[in-house]
Design a protein around this motif. Structure first.
Motif, short mmCIF file in Angstrom:
data_model
loop_
_atom_site.label_atom_id
_atom_site.label_comp_id
_atom_site.label_asym_id
_atom_site.label_seq_id
_atom_site.Cartn_x
_atom_site.Cartn_y
_atom_site.Cartn_z
N ALA A 167 0.83 -1.21 0.00
CA ALA A 167 0.00 0.00 0.00
C ALA A 167 0.86 1.26 0.00
O ALA A 167 0.50 2.26 -0.63
CB ALA A 167 -0.93 -0.01 1.21
N GLU A 168 2.00 1.21 0.67
CA GLU A 168 2.91 2.36 0.71
C GLU A 168 3.60 2.58 -0.63
O GLU A 168 3.70 3.71 -1.11
CB GLU A 168 4.00 2.15 1.76
CG GLU A 168 3.51 2.17 3.19
CD GLU A 168 4.58 1.70 4.16
OE1 GLU A 168 5.75 1.53 3.77
OE2 GLU A 168 4.24 1.48 5.34
N LYS A 169 4.09 1.52 -1.22
CA LYS A 169 4.92 1.62 -2.43
C LYS A 169 4.12 1.60 -3.73
O LYS A 169 4.52 2.24 -4.70
CB LYS A 169 5.94 0.48 -2.46
CG LYS A 169 6.86 0.44 -1.27
CD LYS A 169 7.76 1.66 -1.26
CE LYS A 169 8.73 1.61 -0.08
NZ LYS A 169 9.54 2.80 0.01
N SER A 170 3.04 0.87 -3.79
CA SER A 170 2.24 0.72 -5.01
C SER A 170 0.76 0.60 -4.65
O SER A 170 0.17 -0.46 -4.77
CB SER A 170 2.68 -0.53 -5.78
OG SER A 170 4.02 -0.46 -6.13
N PRO A 171 0.16 1.70 -4.20
CA PRO A 171 -1.21 1.61 -3.66
C PRO A 171 -2.28 1.18 -4.65
O PRO A 171 -3.32 0.71 -4.23
CB PRO A 171 -1.48 3.03 -3.16
CG PRO A 171 -0.51 3.90 -3.88
CD PRO A 171 0.69 3.05 -4.16
N THR A 186 -8.71 -5.33 5.62
CA THR A 186 -9.50 -4.59 6.60
C THR A 186 -8.68 -4.29 7.85
O THR A 186 -8.68 -3.16 8.35
CB THR A 186 -10.77 -5.38 6.98
OG1 THR A 186 -11.54 -5.59 5.80
CG2 THR A 186 -11.60 -4.66 8.02
N LYS A 187 -7.96 -5.29 8.34
CA LYS A 187 -7.15 -5.12 9.55
C LYS A 187 -6.07 -4.05 9.36
O LYS A 187 -5.80 -3.25 10.24
CB LYS A 187 -6.52 -6.44 9.95
CG LYS A 187 -5.82 -6.42 11.27
CD LYS A 187 -5.39 -7.80 11.68
CE LYS A 187 -4.80 -7.79 13.09
NZ LYS A 187 -4.38 -9.14 13.51
N VAL A 188 -5.46 -4.05 8.18
CA VAL A 188 -4.39 -3.10 7.87
C VAL A 188 -4.96 -1.73 7.53
O VAL A 188 -4.29 -0.70 7.66
CB VAL A 188 -3.51 -3.65 6.72
CG1 VAL A 188 -2.52 -2.63 6.22
CG2 VAL A 188 -2.79 -4.91 7.18
N GLY A 189 -6.21 -1.70 7.10
CA GLY A 189 -6.87 -0.43 6.80
C GLY A 189 -6.67 0.07 5.39
O GLY A 189 -6.66 1.28 5.16
N VAL A 190 -6.54 -0.86 4.46
CA VAL A 190 -6.41 -0.45 3.06
C VAL A 190 -7.55 -1.00 2.24
O VAL A 190 -8.23 -1.88 2.62
CB VAL A 190 -5.06 -0.86 2.42
CG1 VAL A 190 -3.93 -0.15 3.12
CG2 VAL A 190 -4.85 -2.35 2.45
#
Length: 69
Positions: free
Chosen positions: A35-39, A65-69
């Motif tokens: 999610a940080e590098k290639s959302p 869901t747990k990670v929030g993405v």
């Protein structure tokens, strides 16, 4: 029993490639970094039988869901 070719790394031999949630990969860390590098990159689930798709999708959805993405 031999591992099906759909679950091995071709050309290297019998390296098992388990489906999402069945191996050692830290999916929470992986998804956070992804999610940080290639959302906007697609997340593809492979190396599983069609009958295992619902379980694998549920697992990945729970991680997302747990990670929030």
């Amino acid at each position: 029993m031999r591992t099906p070719s759909s679950r091995t790394f071709r050309g290297v031999g019998e390296i098992e490639l388990p489906a999402a949630g069945l191996g050692e990969l830290d999916y929470e860390f992986y998804v956070q970094r992804l999610a940080e590098k290639s959302p906007n990159v697609p997340l593809i689930i492979e190396h599983l039988d069609e009958s295992d798709v619902p379980r694998a999708k549920r697992f990945v959805d729970e991680v997302l869901t747990k990670v929030g993405v």
